[in-house]
Structures are given as C-alpha cells and as structure tokens.
Write a protein that holds these residues in place. Sequence first.
Motif, PDB file in Angstrom:
ATOM      1  N   GLY A 181       0.800  -1.222   0.000  1.00 42.69           N
ATOM      2  CA  GLY A 181       0.000   0.000   0.000  1.00 42.69           C
ATOM      3  C   GLY A 181       0.830   1.267   0.000  1.00 42.69           C
ATOM      4  N   VAL A 182       1.966   1.250   0.689  1.00 44.45           N
ATOM      5  CA  VAL A 182       2.809   2.455   0.699  1.00 44.45           C
ATOM      6  C   VAL A 182       3.382   2.707  -0.690  1.00 44.45           C
ATOM      7  CG1 VAL A 182       3.355   2.344   3.165  1.00 44.45           C
ATOM      8  CG2 VAL A 182       4.791   1.106   1.544  1.00 44.45           C
ATOM      9  N   TYR A 183       3.705   1.650  -1.424  1.00 41.96           N
ATOM     10  CA  TYR A 183       4.207   1.802  -2.790  1.00 41.96           C
ATOM     11  C   TYR A 183       3.086   2.284  -3.717  1.00 41.96           C
ATOM     12  CZ  TYR A 183       8.554  -0.483  -1.489  1.00 41.96           C
ATOM     13  OH  TYR A 183       9.756  -0.778  -0.911  1.00 41.96           O
ATOM     14  N   ARG A 184       1.882   1.817  -3.469  1.00 45.89           N
ATOM     15  CA  ARG A 184       0.757   2.256  -4.288  1.00 45.89           C
ATOM     16  C   ARG A 184       0.562   3.760  -4.149  1.00 45.89           C
ATOM     17  NH1 ARG A 184      -2.786  -0.725  -2.038  1.00 45.89           N
ATOM     18  NH2 ARG A 184      -2.333  -2.612  -3.195  1.00 45.89           N
ATOM     19  N   CYS A 185       0.795   4.282  -2.952  1.00 42.33           N
ATOM     20  CA  CYS A 185       0.744   5.738  -2.752  1.00 42.33           C
ATOM     21  C   CYS A 185       1.926   6.419  -3.440  1.00 42.33           C
ATOM     22  CB  CYS A 185       0.782   6.063  -1.258  1.00 42.33           C
ATOM     23  SG  CYS A 185      -0.698   5.683  -0.321  1.00 42.33           S
ATOM     24  N   GLY A 186       3.125   5.915  -3.173  1.00 42.48           N
ATOM     25  CA  GLY A 186       4.325   6.585  -3.640  1.00 42.48           C
ATOM     26  C   GLY A 186       4.490   6.609  -5.135  1.00 42.48           C
ATOM     27  N   PHE A 187       4.039   5.558  -5.813  1.00 44.09           N
ATOM     28  CA  PHE A 187       4.236   5.460  -7.256  1.00 44.09           C
ATOM     29  C   PHE A 187       2.981   5.793  -8.055  1.00 44.09           C
ATOM     30  CE2 PHE A 187       7.682   2.056  -6.318  1.00 44.09           C
ATOM     31  CZ  PHE A 187       8.605   3.055  -6.046  1.00 44.09           C
ATOM     32  N   ALA A 188       1.962   6.338  -7.386  1.00 45.35           N
ATOM     33  CA  ALA A 188       0.742   6.723  -8.099  1.00 45.35           C
ATOM     34  C   ALA A 188       1.046   7.869  -9.054  1.00 45.35           C
ATOM     35  CB  ALA A 188      -0.342   7.132  -7.112  1.00 45.35           C
ATOM     36  N   GLY A 189       0.581   7.724 -10.287  1.00 46.04           N
ATOM     37  CA  GLY A 189       0.847   8.734 -11.302  1.00 46.04           C
ATOM     38  C   GLY A 189      -0.300   9.678 -11.561  1.00 46.04           C
ATOM     39  N   THR A 190      -1.424   9.481 -10.875  1.00 47.78           N
ATOM     40  CA  THR A 190      -2.557  10.390 -11.005  1.00 47.78           C
ATOM     41  C   THR A 190      -3.101  10.712  -9.620  1.00 47.78           C
ATOM     42  OG1 THR A 190      -4.272   8.669 -11.129  1.00 47.78           O
ATOM     43  CG2 THR A 190      -3.190   9.301 -13.200  1.00 47.78           C
ATOM     44  N   GLN A 191      -3.790  11.827  -9.523  1.00 48.01           N
ATOM     45  CA  GLN A 191      -4.368  12.214  -8.236  1.00 48.01           C
ATOM     46  C   GLN A 191      -5.397  11.192  -7.773  1.00 48.01           C
ATOM     47  OE1 GLN A 191      -3.351  15.200  -6.539  1.00 48.01           O
ATOM     48  NE2 GLN A 191      -4.293  14.033  -4.874  1.00 48.01           N
ATOM     49  N   ALA A 192      -6.212  10.716  -8.700  1.00 49.72           N
ATOM     50  CA  ALA A 192      -7.255   9.752  -8.320  1.00 49.72           C
ATOM     51  C   ALA A 192      -6.650   8.461  -7.787  1.00 49.72           C
ATOM     52  CB  ALA A 192      -8.159   9.459  -9.523  1.00 49.72           C
ATOM     53  N   ALA A 193      -5.585   7.989  -8.438  1.00 48.07           N
ATOM     54  CA  ALA A 193      -4.936   6.764  -7.976  1.00 48.07           C
ATOM     55  C   ALA A 193      -4.310   6.966  -6.603  1.00 48.07           C
ATOM     56  CB  ALA A 193      -3.886   6.317  -8.977  1.00 48.07           C
ATOM     57  N   TYR A 194      -3.688   8.121  -6.404  1.00 45.87           N
ATOM     58  CA  TYR A 194      -3.087   8.406  -5.100  1.00 45.87           C
ATOM     59  C   TYR A 194      -4.152   8.509  -4.016  1.00 45.87           C
ATOM     60  CZ  TYR A 194      -1.263  11.153  -1.253  1.00 45.87           C
ATOM     61  OH  TYR A 194      -0.950  11.600   0.012  1.00 45.87           O
ATOM     62  N   ASP A 195      -5.221   9.211  -4.297  1.00 44.16           N
ATOM     63  CA  ASP A 195      -6.277   9.382  -3.292  1.00 44.16           C
ATOM     64  C   ASP A 195      -6.830   8.031  -2.850  1.00 44.16           C
ATOM     65  OD1 ASP A 195      -5.933  12.090  -3.614  1.00 44.16           O
ATOM     66  OD2 ASP A 195      -7.845  12.417  -4.684  1.00 44.16           O
ATOM     67  N   TYR A 241       8.428   6.625   4.051  1.00 41.23           N
ATOM     68  CA  TYR A 241       7.093   6.538   3.452  1.00 41.23           C
ATOM     69  C   TYR A 241       6.243   7.773   3.752  1.00 41.23           C
ATOM     70  CZ  TYR A 241       8.345   1.592   2.905  1.00 41.23           C
ATOM     71  OH  TYR A 241       8.981   0.412   2.580  1.00 41.23           O
ATOM     72  N   HIS A 242       6.375   8.329   4.947  1.00 38.61           N
ATOM     73  CA  HIS A 242       5.566   9.487   5.305  1.00 38.61           C
ATOM     74  C   HIS A 242       5.818  10.665   4.367  1.00 38.61           C
ATOM     75  CE1 HIS A 242       4.690  13.253   7.545  1.00 38.61           C
ATOM     76  NE2 HIS A 242       3.637  12.575   7.970  1.00 38.61           N
ATOM     77  N   GLY A 243       7.075  10.959   4.080  1.00 37.80           N
ATOM     78  CA  GLY A 243       7.392  12.082   3.211  1.00 37.80           C
ATOM     79  C   GLY A 243       7.582  11.696   1.760  1.00 37.80           C
ATOM     80  N   HIS A 244       8.504  10.783   1.514  1.00 32.05           N
ATOM     81  CA  HIS A 244       8.877  10.407   0.151  1.00 32.05           C
ATOM     82  C   HIS A 244       7.698   9.807  -0.616  1.00 32.05           C
ATOM     83  CE1 HIS A 244      11.522   9.156  -3.082  1.00 32.05           C
ATOM     84  NE2 HIS A 244      11.296   7.872  -2.864  1.00 32.05           N
ATOM     85  N   LYS A 246       4.469  10.161   0.366  1.00 35.88           N
ATOM     86  CA  LYS A 246       3.265  10.964   0.634  1.00 35.88           C
ATOM     87  C   LYS A 246       2.220  10.225   1.474  1.00 35.88           C
ATOM     88  CE  LYS A 246       3.832  13.242  -3.881  1.00 35.88           C
ATOM     89  NZ  LYS A 246       4.735  12.228  -4.486  1.00 35.88           N
ATOM     90  N   CYS A 247       2.694   9.321   2.345  1.00 33.17           N
ATOM     91  CA  CYS A 247       1.783   8.606   3.256  1.00 33.17           C
ATOM     92  C   CYS A 247       1.670   9.434   4.531  1.00 33.17           C
ATOM     93  CB  CYS A 247       2.322   7.210   3.560  1.00 33.17           C
ATOM     94  SG  CYS A 247       2.581   6.179   2.101  1.00 33.17           S
ATOM     95  N   ASN A 248       1.052  10.612   4.409  1.00 32.98           N
ATOM     96  CA  ASN A 248       1.264  11.631   5.425  1.00 32.98           C
ATOM     97  C   ASN A 248       0.020  12.049   6.183  1.00 32.98           C
ATOM     98  OD1 ASN A 248       0.037  12.994   3.333  1.00 32.98           O
ATOM     99  ND2 ASN A 248       1.600  14.591   3.155  1.00 32.98           N
ATOM    100  N   ARG A 249      -0.979  11.184   6.289  1.00 36.61           N
ATOM    101  CA  ARG A 249      -2.078  11.520   7.197  1.00 36.61           C
ATOM    102  C   ARG A 249      -1.556  11.648   8.620  1.00 36.61           C
ATOM    103  NH1 ARG A 249      -6.623   7.363   9.120  1.00 36.61           N
ATOM    104  NH2 ARG A 249      -4.952   7.005  10.646  1.00 36.61           N
ATOM    105  N   SER A 250      -0.662  10.722   8.973  1.00 38.02           N
ATOM    106  CA  SER A 250      -0.010  10.758  10.280  1.00 38.02           C
ATOM    107  C   SER A 250       1.271   9.957  10.200  1.00 38.02           C
ATOM    108  CB  SER A 250      -0.926  10.197  11.375  1.00 38.02           C
ATOM    109  OG  SER A 250      -1.458   8.941  11.005  1.00 38.02           O
TER     110      SER A 250
END
Length: 351
Positions: A181-195, A241-244, A246-250
């Motif tokens: 899941g952290v990779y899915r966030c980090g390597f998302a290429g669109t806003q919708a995929a990242y969200d 993961y938090h910064g690089h 963008k897994c940054n809710r907390s």
Amino acid sequence: MSEKASDDTQQGTYVEDEFTRDTAYIEDRITDGGEQWPVEAGRYRLVVARACPWANRAIIVRRLLGLEDAISMGICGPTHDANSWTFDLDPGEVDPVLGIPRLKDAYEKRFPGYPKGITVPAIVDVPSGGVVTNNFPQITLDLSTQWTRFHRDGAPDLYPEELRAEIDEVNERVYTEVNNGVYRCGFAGTQAAYDAAYERLFTALDWLEERLADQRYLVGDTITEADVRLFTTLARFDAVYHGHFKCNRSKLSEMPVLWAYARDLFTTPGFGDTTDFAQIKSHYYEVHRDINPTGVVPLGPDLTNWAEPHGREALGGRPFGDGTPPGPPPEGERVDPANNPLVGADGLVRV
C-alpha cells in the motif's frame, strides 16, 4: 524489491498511472528432501540489501532461527541502477563467495537473457552460481519449515501449524494494503490513484491499531511471520514513506498503538539490530529519481525515539514462546552504529 530493466547507467522508472507490482517470481523451493534443491548447509547464499523491506524480512527470519552457519549472506549496497543490485559494499565491489559484482550475474547464470527485474532477496546456489529463487514470501516460510534441522537451540516457531490459517489471512491483508500500500501511494501517477491508495492504506493502519490495542502480537501470544512482515514496513514509515511516498495523514509516531508495537519489536533481538536507517534512506531518496529528482537525502527524522519505553509487556505474551532470543549477530553482519544510533558495538540494540 526490484527495478525495471533498462541500461546500466540509468535509474529505473517507478511511477505509473496506478501502481501494480509484478509478482511473477522464480517459484523454485529449497525443501528438506527435495531432489533439485535439497536443504543442505553451506550450499546456498542468501543475497539481500538492508534497504529493501522484502529482503529485510529474510534477514530477520534467518537471524531469529539461527541459520547464519547454514546459509551464508551476501549484502548488496543500498543503491542500484536500472539493471541490477551490486555488491559495492564488498572489497573490490565483488561478492567474496559468489565472485560476482552484480546480482544480475547470478540470474543470468541460470536464465540467460533473464527478462524481468533483478530482485532481492534471492537465494543463489553457490556451486553453480545460479539463482534458485527470488520468491520472497515463500523464502521466509521455507526457512521456518524446511530448515528445522539447522535451527539454533531455542529458535522460535514463526509459523506454528495451528495458527497458519490466521497468519496467512493477516499476511494477505497486510501485504496488499500496507506492505504494498505504501508503494501504491508513492508510485501513483494520477491524483485519483493516489487518493484511493491513501484511503486504502490508512484504513488498514486503523484496522491494525484496533487489532493490536489489546494483544501484543498480530497472531497468538508470540512473534510470528506476521509480525516480521509488518515490522519492515513500519520501520521505514517515518524515515521514508511518510514524506517520500506521501503517506502523510499521520506519522507512525503519531499512531500510539502501532508506534508502541513497532518499538516493542525494534528492541527485540533480530529486529532493530537488522535495521539500517541510513541505507534505507539512501535507497529510496537516491534511486527513485522520478519522485525525488535531486537525489537529496533528508537528514531527519530523529531516530532516538525508537528507544522510548513501549509498555507492551503489560499485554502479556512471550516474544519467543518456549524459546530464547538470538545472541549477537556475527561481526561481519552487524549494522554500522553510524547508520542506526541505537545499535551498539556488539550489534545489539541498546535498550
């Protein structure tokens, strides 16, 4: 962890519209009594990189089970090009047992023209020099179940038969939603995929907070394979993961249950003493240039908070069951104290 094939001078590319991990690994297994790849002390070499969470699992399990004398370990450096992990930490930048500068050489030895990414962990057959398997989920299970003749006295049962169904169920959710899941966030290429990835990840972390609120370990009252698999992601969370990614809710340090759980494991022999924060940060920030084009590695975060009391003993549980903790790691396999300020000269975490 792998890199997409390209030429030797370029970093790989990672960002996709929606990240999907290639899970087609070499499925050969080393088994007790197996014909092609039998369990045999001294025959195989586990090749890892401390930076990689998937490889870190194998490092932890090998150490907990005391397999250092049965399976040697080669350690790649934290960075690589798009073509291969390399043995740049060794004298002459050549693995002293396999005699090769690049892990790709072991893949090519068995599979000329190997078309996929060169991944760690990998187990190499020393006599032939060819890779046996890179199937990281199965590697650690086989270390627990097939290599029992070579386990140390007091080795824990990380995959107890009566708990395997529950361990497998927990592992599946942790893998899809957290480890990956952290990779899915980090390597998302669109806003919708990242969200969507962000929501999935933190939904799973909230589930883990609730699950671990009144039990010390993920399954049963001892450390199991499930804890190993979750720990390597948690250990990297605030550092990368938090910064690089963008897994940054907390931050992990802002999730009280998971933070205490992670510190409990970190101070358990085999976990924190295999964690090299400097190599972890070097890998993610220097290799993922499509996310971090400058390659600048941040100096933070402060890591001394990993030594804060966790209080998880109050939940009971016995880390090693009827077994015992492993002793200090072999001198040649110790994490450099400069890379983990909580590791002492003996290679153990100072509590």
